[in-house]
Design a protein around this motif. Structure first.
Motif, mmCIF file in Angstrom:
data_model
loop_
_atom_site.group_PDB
_atom_site.id
_atom_site.type_symbol
_atom_site.label_atom_id
_atom_site.label_comp_id
_atom_site.label_asym_id
_atom_site.label_seq_id
_atom_site.Cartn_x
_atom_site.Cartn_y
_atom_site.Cartn_z
ATOM 1 N N GLY A 9 -42.469 -15.760 11.373
ATOM 2 C CA GLY A 9 -42.087 -14.746 10.615
ATOM 3 C C GLY A 9 -42.354 -13.449 11.476
ATOM 4 O O GLY A 9 -42.932 -12.327 10.588
ATOM 5 N N GLU A 35 -33.709 -14.507 16.351
ATOM 6 C CA GLU A 35 -32.610 -14.180 17.407
ATOM 7 C C GLU A 35 -33.323 -13.349 18.532
ATOM 8 O O GLU A 35 -34.218 -12.570 18.415
ATOM 9 N N GLY A 52 -36.331 -19.447 17.752
ATOM 10 C CA GLY A 52 -36.431 -20.683 17.015
ATOM 11 C C GLY A 52 -36.001 -20.403 15.592
ATOM 12 O O GLY A 52 -36.342 -19.280 15.043
ATOM 13 N N HIS A 83 -39.190 -25.352 5.632
ATOM 14 C CA HIS A 83 -39.486 -24.555 6.425
ATOM 15 C C HIS A 83 -40.767 -25.119 6.862
ATOM 16 O O HIS A 83 -41.377 -25.204 8.134
ATOM 17 N N LEU A 102 -49.722 -18.821 5.246
ATOM 18 C CA LEU A 102 -49.755 -17.676 4.196
ATOM 19 C C LEU A 102 -48.967 -18.260 2.898
ATOM 20 O O LEU A 102 -47.858 -18.837 2.897
ATOM 21 N N PHE A 141 -47.973 -7.522 -3.078
ATOM 22 C CA PHE A 141 -48.185 -6.482 -2.015
ATOM 23 C C PHE A 141 -47.997 -5.236 -2.494
ATOM 24 O O PHE A 141 -47.092 -5.060 -2.974
HETATM 25 N N1 LIG Z 1 -44.344 -9.790 -1.550
HETATM 26 C C1 LIG Z 1 -45.316 -10.363 -2.258
HETATM 27 O O1 LIG Z 1 -45.754 -9.509 -3.033
HETATM 28 C C2 LIG Z 1 -45.825 -11.565 -2.127
HETATM 29 C C3 LIG Z 1 -47.062 -11.858 -2.564
HETATM 30 C C4 LIG Z 1 -47.686 -12.947 -1.987
HETATM 31 C C5 LIG Z 1 -47.131 -13.834 -1.054
HETATM 32 N N2 LIG Z 1 -46.068 -13.473 -0.586
HETATM 33 C C6 LIG Z 1 -45.270 -14.393 0.353
HETATM 34 O O2 LIG Z 1 -45.316 -13.742 1.471
HETATM 35 C C7 LIG Z 1 -44.163 -14.355 2.329
HETATM 36 C C8 LIG Z 1 -43.256 -13.308 2.965
HETATM 37 O O3 LIG Z 1 -43.925 -12.568 3.919
HETATM 38 P P1 LIG Z 1 -43.352 -11.164 4.246
HETATM 39 O O4 LIG Z 1 -43.126 -10.318 3.084
HETATM 40 O O5 LIG Z 1 -44.138 -10.696 5.201
HETATM 41 O O6 LIG Z 1 -42.040 -11.795 4.998
HETATM 42 P P2 LIG Z 1 -40.658 -10.696 5.125
HETATM 43 O O7 LIG Z 1 -41.003 -9.155 5.558
HETATM 44 O O8 LIG Z 1 -39.814 -11.090 4.126
HETATM 45 O O9 LIG Z 1 -40.471 -11.385 6.545
HETATM 46 C C9 LIG Z 1 -40.051 -12.631 6.849
HETATM 47 C C10 LIG Z 1 -40.115 -13.096 8.146
HETATM 48 O O10 LIG Z 1 -39.674 -14.495 8.119
HETATM 49 C C11 LIG Z 1 -38.456 -14.564 9.129
HETATM 50 N N3 LIG Z 1 -37.567 -15.834 8.725
HETATM 51 C C12 LIG Z 1 -36.760 -15.787 7.750
HETATM 52 N N4 LIG Z 1 -36.028 -16.759 7.673
HETATM 53 C C13 LIG Z 1 -36.550 -17.586 8.631
HETATM 54 C C14 LIG Z 1 -36.205 -18.876 9.467
HETATM 55 N N5 LIG Z 1 -35.124 -19.501 8.988
HETATM 56 N N6 LIG Z 1 -36.820 -19.320 10.426
HETATM 57 C C15 LIG Z 1 -37.831 -18.526 11.089
HETATM 58 N N7 LIG Z 1 -38.050 -17.382 10.639
HETATM 59 C C16 LIG Z 1 -37.443 -17.010 9.506
HETATM 60 C C17 LIG Z 1 -37.870 -13.145 9.206
HETATM 61 O O11 LIG Z 1 -37.427 -13.017 10.303
HETATM 62 P P3 LIG Z 1 -35.672 -12.130 10.533
HETATM 63 O O12 LIG Z 1 -36.553 -10.909 10.801
HETATM 64 O O13 LIG Z 1 -35.030 -13.108 11.490
HETATM 65 O O14 LIG Z 1 -35.177 -12.034 8.935
HETATM 66 C C18 LIG Z 1 -39.128 -12.452 8.973
HETATM 67 O O15 LIG Z 1 -39.768 -12.444 10.342
HETATM 68 C C19 LIG Z 1 -43.446 -15.477 1.363
HETATM 69 O O16 LIG Z 1 -43.998 -16.725 1.706
HETATM 70 C C20 LIG Z 1 -43.944 -14.985 0.073
HETATM 71 O O17 LIG Z 1 -43.852 -16.126 -1.163
HETATM 72 C C21 LIG Z 1 -45.248 -12.458 -1.025
#
Ligand SMILES: NC(=O)c1ccc[n+]([C@@H]2O[C@H](COP(=O)([O-])OP(=O)(O)OC[C@H]3O[C@@H](n4cnc5c(N)ncnc54)[C@H](OP(=O)(O)O)[C@@H]3O)[C@@H](O)[C@H]2O)c1
Length: 294
Positions: A9, A35, A52, A83, A102, A141
């Motif tokens: 990620g 990508e 990947g 995943h 996470l 967050f």
């Molecule tokens: N938001 C909240 O309040 C909160 C609270 C607690 C836990 N969470 C958890 O935090 C996580 C999300 O974290 P975040 O907000 O830091 O994420 P994010 O900013 O949405 O980023 C997601 C990352 O995953 C990558 N990704 C997406 N699809 C993928 C795939 N098929 N294969 C490989 N990589 C992939 C994305 O890459 P691209 O750039 O290519 O899209 C990006 O780097 C989730 O598991 C969520 O449940 C969120």
């Protein structure tokens, strides 16, 4: 010899902050991106980049080869357990020693939201992965407020469907620093631990608006809206239906008091209190600033 850490990620909110938090540490950084054109950010910060996709198990082995530690972040969506499974399997096959995963606040098979129930499946898998493991379960967050930055900058208001919910929200940079702490400590130190991470205070969104007003030096108001109104707005922005439904489940849970708590875990891990929403607002003031006409 330095350990190699694979960051999944790597372009997202928490993992970007984790790469920052690991800057200068005695580790070899490796980043997984989907990508090649997304490689620039992690590469600039010294990471070796592999392309990947967690959707595609066959694309993963090269990124995991020679890695000791994996930071495992799965994006929100119905395929999250797949995943996680693909990454855990690639890690096992490559002889990885430790997975730091996470998860999410309140992850459980009976959590009142689909994200919590899906994360619970991956938490169970991780606990039985045969490698050393640590699970981080962060609260809501503060960075979610950046989704409201457009409205906030234009109108001085933000609209959420959580009415008077009180939430122990956390700055994602603190999650990243806790992850870095775990990854830099001896692999046995945090093995088998699940850490629930929160901010310093449980706040209503009216209180958040008050802190934003003080930090930004102008009046900010929280305007509660109905589920239907929020759903319409999010769908209008192109947010997928599954995510909209998930967010509504969280809103209902938070309104019932489900998220009204804090823990001392960030302070215990970092030896300092977690960032407050006022710190978050000050550090992100530019994102909330009204556009300036030239
Ligand atoms: N938001 C909240 O309040 C909160 C609270 C607690 C836990 N969470 C958890 O935090 C996580 C999300 O974290 P975040 O907000 O830091 O994420 P994010 O900013 O949405 O980023 C997601 C990352 O995953 C990558 N990704 C997406 N699809 C993928 C795939 N098929 N294969 C490989 N990589 C992939 C994305 O890459 P691209 O750039 O290519 O899209 C990006 O780097 C989730 O598991 C969520 O449940 C969120």
């Amino acid at each position: 010899m330095s350990r190699t850490v694979l960051i999944t990620g790597a372009t997202g909110t928490v993992s970007t902050a984790l790469i920052n938090a690991l800057e200068g540490a005695d580790v070899r950084l490796r980043a997984l991106v989907r990508e090649e054109f997304k490689a620039a950010g992690p590469r600039e910060r010294g990471a070796e980049v592999f392309v990947g996709d967690l959707d595609d198990a066959r694309s993963l082995p090269p990124a995991f080869e020679g890695v000791q530690d994996v930071w495992l972040l799965t994006p929100n969506g119905p395929r999250a357990p797949e995943h996680n499974m693909n990454a855990v399997w690639a890690a096992r096959q490559a002889g990885v020693e430790r997975v730091v995963r996470l998860s999410v606040v309140g992850a459980a098979h009976d959590a009142p939201n689909r994200s919590g129930r899906l994360h619970a499946l991956s938490d169970r898998e991780t606990e039985r992965c045969g490698m050393r493991w640590t699970i981080l379960r962060p609260h809501w967050f503060m960075q979610n407020l950046l989704n409201e930055a457009g409205d906030l900058a234009a109108t001085g208001t933000f609209s959420l469907n959580m009415a008077a919910a009180r939430v122990g929200m956390i700055d994602a940079r603190d999650i990243a620093e806790c992850a870095a702490r775990v990854l830099l400590d001896d692999p046995d130190r945090h093995h088998g631990q699940t850490y629930t991470l929160t901010g310093p205070r449980s706040l209503t969104f009216d209180e958040v608006a008050g802190h934003l007003s003080l930090a930004l030096g102008r009046s900010i108001t929280h305007v509660p809206v109905s589920d239907d109104a929020k759903r319409k707005t999010l769908l209008g922005y192109g947010v997928p239906q599954w995510i909209v439904d998930m967010l509504e489940e969280y809103a209902r849970a938070y309104e019932s008091g489900w998220g009204d708590f804090t823990t001392d875990t960030v302070a215990d891990l970092l030896g300092r209190p977690p960032r407050d929403v006022a710190d978050f607002a000050r550090d992100h003031a530019a994102a909330f600033a009204p556009a300036v006409d030239n």
